[in-house]
Design a protein around this motif. Structure first.
Motif, mmCIF file in Angstrom:
data_model
loop_
_atom_site.group_PDB
_atom_site.id
_atom_site.type_symbol
_atom_site.label_atom_id
_atom_site.label_comp_id
_atom_site.label_asym_id
_atom_site.label_seq_id
_atom_site.Cartn_x
_atom_site.Cartn_y
_atom_site.Cartn_z
ATOM 1 N N LEU A 291 0.832 -1.202 0.000
ATOM 2 C CA LEU A 291 0.000 0.000 0.000
ATOM 3 C C LEU A 291 0.867 1.253 0.000
ATOM 4 C CD1 LEU A 291 -2.736 1.447 0.260
ATOM 5 C CD2 LEU A 291 -2.544 1.162 2.749
ATOM 6 N N ARG A 292 1.925 1.243 0.788
ATOM 7 C CA ARG A 292 2.796 2.422 0.844
ATOM 8 C C ARG A 292 3.492 2.648 -0.489
ATOM 9 N NH1 ARG A 292 2.613 7.074 3.456
ATOM 10 N NH2 ARG A 292 4.688 8.030 3.626
ATOM 11 N N LEU A 293 3.928 1.578 -1.132
ATOM 12 C CA LEU A 293 4.558 1.715 -2.444
ATOM 13 C C LEU A 293 3.575 2.295 -3.463
ATOM 14 C CD1 LEU A 293 6.545 -1.655 -2.609
ATOM 15 C CD2 LEU A 293 7.483 0.637 -2.246
ATOM 16 N N TYR A 294 2.322 1.818 -3.401
ATOM 17 C CA TYR A 294 1.306 2.346 -4.317
ATOM 18 C C TYR A 294 1.025 3.816 -4.050
ATOM 19 C CZ TYR A 294 -3.537 3.647 -5.285
ATOM 20 O OH TYR A 294 -4.673 4.324 -5.637
ATOM 21 N N GLN A 295 0.903 4.194 -2.781
ATOM 22 C CA GLN A 295 0.571 5.575 -2.457
ATOM 23 C C GLN A 295 1.686 6.536 -2.855
ATOM 24 O OE1 GLN A 295 -0.422 5.151 1.762
ATOM 25 N NE2 GLN A 295 -2.572 5.558 1.283
ATOM 26 N N GLU A 296 2.937 6.170 -2.624
ATOM 27 C CA GLU A 296 4.043 7.050 -2.994
ATOM 28 C C GLU A 296 4.038 7.313 -4.493
ATOM 29 O OE1 GLU A 296 6.252 8.723 -1.312
ATOM 30 O OE2 GLU A 296 5.577 8.062 0.662
ATOM 31 N N HIS A 297 3.799 6.278 -5.265
ATOM 32 C CA HIS A 297 3.786 6.440 -6.719
ATOM 33 C C HIS A 297 2.554 7.229 -7.168
ATOM 34 C CE1 HIS A 297 4.761 5.536 -10.859
ATOM 35 N NE2 HIS A 297 3.543 5.066 -11.046
ATOM 36 N N ALA A 298 1.388 6.972 -6.530
ATOM 37 C CA ALA A 298 0.160 7.653 -6.936
ATOM 38 C C ALA A 298 0.177 9.125 -6.574
ATOM 39 C CB ALA A 298 -1.049 6.958 -6.291
ATOM 40 N N TRP A 299 0.698 9.467 -5.397
ATOM 41 C CA TRP A 299 0.725 10.865 -4.977
ATOM 42 C C TRP A 299 1.657 11.694 -5.864
ATOM 43 C CZ3 TRP A 299 1.209 9.312 0.848
ATOM 44 C CH2 TRP A 299 -0.069 8.976 1.334
ATOM 45 N N LYS A 300 2.744 11.094 -6.336
ATOM 46 C CA LYS A 300 3.634 11.821 -7.230
ATOM 47 C C LYS A 300 2.955 12.123 -8.564
ATOM 48 C CE LYS A 300 7.939 9.954 -5.305
ATOM 49 N NZ LYS A 300 9.154 9.133 -5.583
ATOM 50 N N LYS A 301 2.020 11.266 -8.977
ATOM 51 C CA LYS A 301 1.318 11.480 -10.241
ATOM 52 C C LYS A 301 0.149 12.448 -10.092
ATOM 53 C CE LYS A 301 0.538 7.853 -12.740
ATOM 54 N NZ LYS A 301 0.077 6.509 -13.151
ATOM 55 N N GLY A 302 -0.208 12.813 -8.855
ATOM 56 C CA GLY A 302 -1.263 13.790 -8.664
ATOM 57 C C GLY A 302 -2.571 13.243 -8.157
ATOM 58 N N VAL A 303 -2.599 12.015 -7.635
ATOM 59 C CA VAL A 303 -3.827 11.453 -7.063
ATOM 60 C C VAL A 303 -4.215 12.269 -5.827
ATOM 61 C CG1 VAL A 303 -4.785 9.437 -5.882
ATOM 62 C CG2 VAL A 303 -3.450 9.144 -7.962
ATOM 63 N N PRO A 304 -5.490 12.623 -5.652
ATOM 64 C CA PRO A 304 -5.902 13.419 -4.478
ATOM 65 C C PRO A 304 -5.444 12.779 -3.180
ATOM 66 C CG PRO A 304 -7.711 13.247 -6.038
ATOM 67 C CD PRO A 304 -6.619 12.347 -6.555
ATOM 68 N N ARG A 305 -5.002 13.643 -2.269
ATOM 69 C CA ARG A 305 -4.459 13.164 -0.998
ATOM 70 C C ARG A 305 -5.218 13.816 0.151
ATOM 71 N NH1 ARG A 305 2.023 13.251 0.466
ATOM 72 N NH2 ARG A 305 1.871 12.307 2.545
ATOM 73 N N GLY A 306 -5.558 13.005 1.166
ATOM 74 C CA GLY A 306 -6.292 13.507 2.316
ATOM 75 C C GLY A 306 -6.904 12.355 3.096
ATOM 76 N N ARG A 307 -7.071 12.547 4.385
ATOM 77 C CA ARG A 307 -7.559 11.464 5.234
ATOM 78 C C ARG A 307 -8.974 11.024 4.840
ATOM 79 N NH1 ARG A 307 -5.152 10.006 9.732
ATOM 80 N NH2 ARG A 307 -7.155 9.395 10.628
ATOM 81 N N SER A 308 -9.779 11.943 4.361
ATOM 82 C CA SER A 308 -11.147 11.598 3.986
ATOM 83 C C SER A 308 -11.267 11.180 2.522
ATOM 84 C CB SER A 308 -12.078 12.788 4.242
ATOM 85 O OG SER A 308 -11.666 13.924 3.480
ATOM 86 N N GLN A 309 -10.158 11.215 1.774
ATOM 87 C CA GLN A 309 -10.186 10.822 0.372
ATOM 88 C C GLN A 309 -10.216 9.294 0.251
ATOM 89 O OE1 GLN A 309 -10.504 12.615 -2.297
ATOM 90 N NE2 GLN A 309 -10.151 14.689 -1.521
ATOM 91 N N PRO A 310 -10.804 8.756 -0.838
ATOM 92 C CA PRO A 310 -10.790 7.295 -1.035
ATOM 93 C C PRO A 310 -9.368 6.759 -1.072
ATOM 94 C CG PRO A 310 -12.360 8.339 -2.521
ATOM 95 C CD PRO A 310 -11.586 9.444 -1.870
ATOM 96 N N LEU A 311 -9.225 5.522 -0.649
ATOM 97 C CA LEU A 311 -7.899 4.913 -0.601
ATOM 98 C C LEU A 311 -7.466 4.386 -1.961
ATOM 99 C CD1 LEU A 311 -5.495 3.992 1.141
ATOM 100 C CD2 LEU A 311 -6.784 1.909 1.659
ATOM 101 N N TRP A 312 -8.407 3.922 -2.762
ATOM 102 C CA TRP A 312 -8.086 3.259 -4.026
ATOM 103 C C TRP A 312 -8.591 4.119 -5.191
ATOM 104 C CZ3 TRP A 312 -4.994 -0.408 -2.411
ATOM 105 C CH2 TRP A 312 -5.232 -1.013 -1.179
ATOM 106 N N TRP A 313 -7.694 4.350 -6.164
ATOM 107 C CA TRP A 313 -7.996 5.197 -7.307
ATOM 108 C C TRP A 313 -7.617 4.472 -8.593
ATOM 109 C CZ3 TRP A 313 -10.096 10.177 -6.837
ATOM 110 C CH2 TRP A 313 -10.188 10.674 -5.534
ATOM 111 N N THR A 314 -8.141 4.989 -9.702
ATOM 112 C CA THR A 314 -7.739 4.475 -11.008
ATOM 113 C C THR A 314 -6.276 4.835 -11.261
ATOM 114 O OG1 THR A 314 -8.561 6.514 -12.031
ATOM 115 C CG2 THR A 314 -10.062 4.634 -11.950
#
Length: 430
Positions: A291-314
């Protein structure tokens, strides 16, 4: 009208037309709408959906029921029958068609306006024939006929739909075209049941088929490793690890938020399917690593970030929360590499088997993790699976073969002790 003789229908050559549609609106007040061929909402279905929502059903229930209602309405539209004038013969004919006819071939939305001869056909390699067991999993592949569970669900939905409108005295509806069996029409099931005896299994609907009991299947460890290796992204690997570790349903895990994944406590929060309550579930450290590996890569690409945001994105823009259908297709692509037909729900079964195989894991804890209302629901996992039965049978045959090749030594026949005979009959003493 009662007494009218309708012409005999040619059900053998009947094809269910793809007219009308079930539209998902995204509005919690009207999550689904059944639209006629002109795009107008079907009012009786809209009233029924409103009653379902008021009864605190799952948000997925209107869509599930709507697919059966759409199938029935297409049949009514094809023969020009008003929904409140449908008779028992109409219900009988369509139930018979669902039992004997092949399912309509679904056309992808990209090819609906094209000539059928120009639509490319794609068939996975080594795909077994429809309805036959898969050589990898042993599970039967999807057949060309409607499954008994699909027909049973259809009968239940339509019978409750007409019961609702009979109670509301809607239109010119006089009788329910989907009746109960004769001995059930005047009373509820087991109305005069003796509490000292077990409940008898009674069929409720007259046209309800017998549904075979399904035996849950686990994914073997070696096959799970192969499926895991066939995934394309860290997001998919994290999803698979969480499904097997937590035992959550597929749609429940997709409801997690970024703040619900607590690494320090190794828990992930989900919204339960039935109760719609928030519950924290334990997971493995490996799942949080992926999960951490996925999030680091997704956040760099611009996936919305926030505690209330969904965990899984396209994985591609525009960013959208991952849906169940997209997750299912992801897992299906990994299955095609092995020629298997496991489902996302088999991951939940696999997690359950792993927990129940642990002698230090009380079943009541497993019940709470899975979100079952009754402990007796776990009884289905006590039944032998196909692989267990075949392995036990082969082991028995191997033992029989060894006995035939090397029979056990013949023991001498038992004889009386001479000293005991002499003492009993007064024989000579030496």
């Amino acid at each position: 009208m009662p007494g009218d003789q309708r012409p005999e229908r040619d059900l053998k050559n009947f094809s269910l037309p793809e007219i009308g549609k079930l539209s998902e609106t995204g509005d919690p007040w009207k999550p689904c709408q059944l639209l006629d061929p002109f795009g107008t909402p079907v009012e009786p279905v809209a009233i029924y959906f409103k009653d379902l929502i008021a009864a605190d059903c799952s948000p997925l229930t209107p869509r599930s029921y709507g697919m059966d209602l759409l199938r029935w309405w297409r049949y009514l539209w094809a023969f020009g029958i008003e929904w409140d004038r449908a008779t028992r013969e109409d219900a009988r004919d369509f139930t018979l068609w669902m039992k004997l006819a092949d399912k309509p071939a679904r056309v992808h939305w990209r090819h609906r306006d094209k000539d059928p001869s120009q639509v490319p056909t794609r068939k996975p390699v080594n795909t077994p024939a429809p309805g036959t067991p898969n050589p990898v999993t042993g599970k039967p592949s999807v057949g060309t006929k409607y499954a008994p569970s699909t027909r049973a669900h259809f009968e239940t939905v339509l019978r409750t739909f007409y019961d609702f409108h009979l109670e509301q005295n809607t239109g010119s509806l006089l009788v329910n075209p989907f009746p109960l069996v004769r001995n059930r029409r005047s009373s509820r099931s087991n109305a005069h049941h003796n509490p000292e005896k077990e409940h008898r299994k009674q069929r409720t609907g007259l046209y309800r088929p017998k549904v075979p009991k399904r035996i849950p299947r686990r994914i073997p460890e070696d096959k799970y490793t192969e499926v895991f290796a066939g995934l394309r992204s860290d997001r998919d690997r994290a999803l698979l690890a969480f499904w097997v570790a937590s035992g959550a349903r597929a749609e429940e895990l997709l409801s997690s938020t970024q703040g619900g994944a607590v690494v320090g406590q190794q828990t992930i929060g989900v919204i339960r399917k039935g109760t719609r309550e928030y519950q924290e579930l334990p997971a493995t450290r490996d799942a949080f690593v992926w999960l951490r590996l996925y999030q680091e890569h997704a956040w760099k690409k611009g996936v919305p970030r926030g505690r209330s945001q969904p965990l899984w994105w396209t994985l591609r823009r525009p960013w959208r929360p991952l849906t169940y259908d997209a997750a299912r297709m992801m897992f299906s692509r990994a299955n095609e590499l092995l020629g298997a037909n496991w489902t996302l729900h088999d991951l939940r079964h696999t997690a359950t088997f792993l927990m129940l195989d642990d002698p230090d894991m009380p079943p009541v804890y497993v019940q709470h993790i899975l979100g079952h209302k009754y402990l007796s629901t776990l009884d289905i996992y006590n039944r032998p699976t196909r692989d267990d039965v075949i392995s036990a049978g082969l082991a028995h045959l191997a033992r029989q073969e060894r006995l035939r090749q090397s029979p056990p030594p013949v023991l001498p026949a038992p004889a009386y002790n001479p000293d005991s005979l002499n003492t009993l009959f007064g024989g000579p003493l030496l």
